[in-house]
Design an enzyme around this catalytic site. Sequence first.
Site, mmCIF file in Angstrom:
data_model
loop_
_atom_site.group_PDB
_atom_site.id
_atom_site.type_symbol
_atom_site.label_atom_id
_atom_site.label_comp_id
_atom_site.label_asym_id
_atom_site.label_seq_id
_atom_site.Cartn_x
_atom_site.Cartn_y
_atom_site.Cartn_z
ATOM 1 N N CYS A 132 0.832 -1.199 0.000
ATOM 2 C CA CYS A 132 0.000 0.000 0.000
ATOM 3 C C CYS A 132 0.872 1.256 0.000
ATOM 4 O O CYS A 132 1.389 1.667 1.039
ATOM 5 C CB CYS A 132 -0.941 0.018 1.210
ATOM 6 S SG CYS A 132 -2.047 1.460 1.196
ATOM 7 N N CYS A 135 -0.291 4.145 2.355
ATOM 8 C CA CYS A 135 0.057 3.925 3.769
ATOM 9 C C CYS A 135 1.561 4.060 3.983
ATOM 10 O O CYS A 135 1.992 4.597 5.006
ATOM 11 C CB CYS A 135 -0.433 2.557 4.232
ATOM 12 S SG CYS A 135 -2.248 2.437 4.316
#
Length: 178
Positions: A132, A135
């Site tokens: 991700c 993130c």
Amino acid sequence: MSLNALRETLPAYAKDLSLNLSSLAGETLLNDQQKWGAFVASAHAAGALPVIKAVEAAATDAGLSPEALTAAKAAAAIMSMNNVYYRATHLLTNKEYATLPARLRMNVLANPGVEKADFELWSTAVSAVNGCGMCLDAHEAELKKHGVTAQQIQTALRIAAVVNAVSQVVAGEAALAA
């Protein structure tokens, strides 16, 4: 199973992973809590039971406290949810989803039970395993606010990469043996 015993189970084609696992276990850019928490969080994110057991045993032997062990597992748990959600909102062409509140409980982020920077480091490692980018960027920015260096962040990423690769090899070999 110990980390050395795990290394010995790796096939010859994964020798580089075995050597990397050994060198990262002796890494000194992170303190022991940061390092072993990154190992534990990464192992839980990758999900191969023999790797989880060997890493947890090594972390416990190295003195990782029960609170830090729990927090590392919590980082793997919460980031497994967040990585899917935020990666999806980032990847969707319709950017409306990124503007909507997540409406997911994430209380552990505010009170992880360990130093905030350590939890952020472990969350970064898990975000690398789960792929991700949104993130990764968010946690890296938070780590910089806490004075964590690029080399320390890179070490956590290296741990995540090696633990994930070892987990894949272990799972693949187990599937072939079944």
